[in-house]
Design a protein around this motif. Structure first.
Motif, PDB file in Angstrom:
ATOM      1  N   ASN A  56      82.718  -1.988  33.775  1.00 32.95           N
ATOM      2  CA  ASN A  56      84.071  -1.430  33.861  1.00 32.95           C
ATOM      3  C   ASN A  56      84.574  -0.853  32.545  1.00 32.95           C
ATOM      4  OD1 ASN A  56      84.408  -2.042  36.638  1.00 32.95           O
ATOM      5  ND2 ASN A  56      84.850  -4.175  36.092  1.00 32.95           N
ATOM      6  N   MET A  57      83.658  -0.402  31.700  1.00 32.95           N
ATOM      7  CA  MET A  57      84.024   0.222  30.436  1.00 32.95           C
ATOM      8  C   MET A  57      83.352   1.590  30.336  1.00 32.95           C
ATOM      9  SD  MET A  57      83.796  -2.865  27.615  1.00 32.95           S
ATOM     10  CE  MET A  57      82.033  -3.060  27.769  1.00 32.95           C
ATOM     11  N   LYS A  58      83.989   2.465  29.594  1.00 35.72           N
ATOM     12  CA  LYS A  58      83.391   3.750  29.233  1.00 35.72           C
ATOM     13  C   LYS A  58      83.146   3.693  27.736  1.00 35.72           C
ATOM     14  CE  LYS A  58      85.423   6.318  32.982  1.00 35.72           C
ATOM     15  NZ  LYS A  58      86.119   7.505  33.420  1.00 35.72           N
ATOM     16  N   ILE A  59      81.879   3.781  27.367  1.00 34.46           N
ATOM     17  CA  ILE A  59      81.479   3.607  25.969  1.00 34.46           C
ATOM     18  C   ILE A  59      80.824   4.886  25.481  1.00 34.46           C
ATOM     19  CG2 ILE A  59      80.015   2.277  24.395  1.00 34.46           C
ATOM     20  CD1 ILE A  59      80.175  -0.014  26.511  1.00 34.46           C
TER      21      ILE A  59
ATOM     22  N   HIS B 249      77.293   8.949  26.713  1.00 32.18           N
ATOM     23  CA  HIS B 249      78.467   8.341  27.319  1.00 32.18           C
ATOM     24  C   HIS B 249      77.989   7.404  28.419  1.00 32.18           C
ATOM     25  CE1 HIS B 249      80.842  11.198  25.049  1.00 32.18           C
ATOM     26  NE2 HIS B 249      79.976  12.123  25.428  1.00 32.18           N
ATOM     27  N   LEU B 250      78.323   6.131  28.270  1.00 34.04           N
ATOM     28  CA  LEU B 250      77.887   5.098  29.193  1.00 34.04           C
ATOM     29  C   LEU B 250      79.053   4.591  30.020  1.00 34.04           C
ATOM     30  CD1 LEU B 250      76.002   2.885  26.576  1.00 34.04           C
ATOM     31  CD2 LEU B 250      75.032   4.722  27.944  1.00 34.04           C
ATOM     32  N   GLU B 251      78.755   4.250  31.251  1.00 30.66           N
ATOM     33  CA  GLU B 251      79.691   3.498  32.067  1.00 30.66           C
ATOM     34  C   GLU B 251      78.985   2.194  32.408  1.00 30.66           C
ATOM     35  OE1 GLU B 251      81.716   5.440  35.254  1.00 30.66           O
ATOM     36  OE2 GLU B 251      81.757   7.345  34.174  1.00 30.66           O
ATOM     37  N   MET B 252      79.621   1.087  31.987  1.00 31.40           N
ATOM     38  CA  MET B 252      79.039  -0.228  32.230  1.00 31.40           C
ATOM     39  C   MET B 252      80.122  -1.299  32.149  1.00 31.40           C
ATOM     40  SD  MET B 252      76.919  -0.741  28.635  1.00 31.40           S
ATOM     41  CE  MET B 252      76.261  -2.313  29.094  1.00 31.40           C
TER      42      MET B 252
ATOM     43  N   LEU C 124      69.136   5.328  29.179  1.00 28.17           N
ATOM     44  CA  LEU C 124      69.426   3.891  29.134  1.00 28.17           C
ATOM     45  C   LEU C 124      69.587   3.260  30.516  1.00 28.17           C
ATOM     46  CD1 LEU C 124      69.651   2.111  26.627  1.00 28.17           C
ATOM     47  CD2 LEU C 124      72.119   2.373  26.748  1.00 28.17           C
ATOM     48  N   GLU C 125      70.160   4.008  31.456  1.00 26.53           N
ATOM     49  CA  GLU C 125      70.405   3.424  32.784  1.00 26.53           C
ATOM     50  C   GLU C 125      69.117   3.160  33.547  1.00 26.53           C
ATOM     51  OE1 GLU C 125      69.705   7.602  33.901  1.00 26.53           O
ATOM     52  OE2 GLU C 125      70.679   6.654  32.212  1.00 26.53           O
ATOM     53  N   LYS C 126      68.010   3.697  33.077  1.00 28.27           N
ATOM     54  CA  LYS C 126      66.722   3.482  33.750  1.00 28.27           C
ATOM     55  C   LYS C 126      66.177   2.072  33.529  1.00 28.27           C
ATOM     56  CE  LYS C 126      65.527   8.323  33.167  1.00 28.27           C
ATOM     57  NZ  LYS C 126      64.707   9.255  32.376  1.00 28.27           N
ATOM     58  N   TRP C 127      66.633   1.396  32.450  1.00 30.00           N
ATOM     59  CA  TRP C 127      66.045   0.087  32.149  1.00 30.00           C
ATOM     60  C   TRP C 127      67.037  -0.989  31.704  1.00 30.00           C
ATOM     61  CZ3 TRP C 127      66.380  -1.781  27.118  1.00 30.00           C
ATOM     62  CH2 TRP C 127      66.673  -0.832  26.126  1.00 30.00           C
ATOM     63  N   LEU C 128      68.236  -0.610  31.276  1.00 27.76           N
ATOM     64  CA  LEU C 128      69.173  -1.609  30.769  1.00 27.76           C
ATOM     65  C   LEU C 128      70.131  -2.048  31.875  1.00 27.76           C
ATOM     66  CD1 LEU C 128      69.968  -3.167  28.205  1.00 27.76           C
ATOM     67  CD2 LEU C 128      71.644  -1.375  27.756  1.00 27.76           C
ATOM     68  N   PRO C 129      70.069  -3.313  32.287  1.00 19.74           N
ATOM     69  CA  PRO C 129      70.947  -3.801  33.355  1.00 19.74           C
ATOM     70  C   PRO C 129      72.422  -3.620  33.009  1.00 19.74           C
ATOM     71  CG  PRO C 129      69.286  -5.438  32.818  1.00 19.74           C
ATOM     72  CD  PRO C 129      69.198  -4.369  31.765  1.00 19.74           C
ATOM     73  N   GLY C 130      73.208  -3.299  34.005  1.00 23.95           N
ATOM     74  CA  GLY C 130      74.644  -3.154  33.817  1.00 23.95           C
ATOM     75  C   GLY C 130      75.087  -1.743  33.494  1.00 23.95           C
ATOM     76  N   VAL C 131      74.150  -0.893  33.081  1.00 22.33           N
ATOM     77  CA  VAL C 131      74.509   0.495  32.792  1.00 22.33           C
ATOM     78  C   VAL C 131      74.518   1.256  34.112  1.00 22.33           C
ATOM     79  CG1 VAL C 131      73.872   2.622  31.589  1.00 22.33           C
ATOM     80  CG2 VAL C 131      73.546   0.411  30.463  1.00 22.33           C
ATOM     81  N   GLU C 132      75.702   1.671  34.517  1.00 20.19           N
ATOM     82  CA  GLU C 132      75.845   2.382  35.785  1.00 20.19           C
ATOM     83  C   GLU C 132      75.529   3.859  35.648  1.00 20.19           C
ATOM     84  OE1 GLU C 132      79.870   1.248  36.388  1.00 20.19           O
ATOM     85  OE2 GLU C 132      79.293  -0.859  36.344  1.00 20.19           O
TER      86      GLU C 132
END
Length: 126
Positions: A50-53, A45-48, A27-35
């Protein structure tokens, strides 16, 4: 529960679009905001923002070019399930992102997913 659907046409072969969408850990390769995006089995597990989702893969159907996932932690929702489908459309593809979630989150999710589809289009068409 609320439901929303957003769509976009992309000038690219459906298999090319699916290679991006179907990569549950990418997801971090194309979705803005995904760190960051880390996959562990059927969980990611996403970090975006300032959240951990945490999200769980419910179903992935390569033949139908469809992926279904749900948020399991990190966002204040009681229910969230999203489906992304890539379909042939003329010389390119049509991508649909459908979400079924709490009423209070429907509009926000719809806006986020529409922005996500615009980013996907830019990523795949370049």
């Amino acid at each position: 529960m609320g439901q929303a659907q957003v769509d976009i046409d992309i000038k690219a072969d459906p298999d090319k679009v699916w290679a991006v969408v179907g990569d549950f850990g990418g997801l971090e390769k194309w979705l803005p905001g995904v760190e960051s995006c880390r996959r562990e089995g059927d969980d990611r597990h996403l970090e975006m923002m300032n959240m951990k989702i945490s999200e769980r893969l419910v179903r992935k159907d390569d033949a139908a070019r469809q992926i279904v996932y749900e948020i399991t932690d990190g966002v204040p929702v009681e229910h969230h399930q999203a489906t992304i489908t890539v379909s042939p459309s003329g010389d390119g593809s049509s991508v649909t992102w459908l979400v079924d979630t709490d009423d209070a989150m429907t509009e926000l999710m719809s806006q986020m997913y529409q922005q996500g589809l615009v980013a996907l289009k830019e990523h795949v068409e370049t």
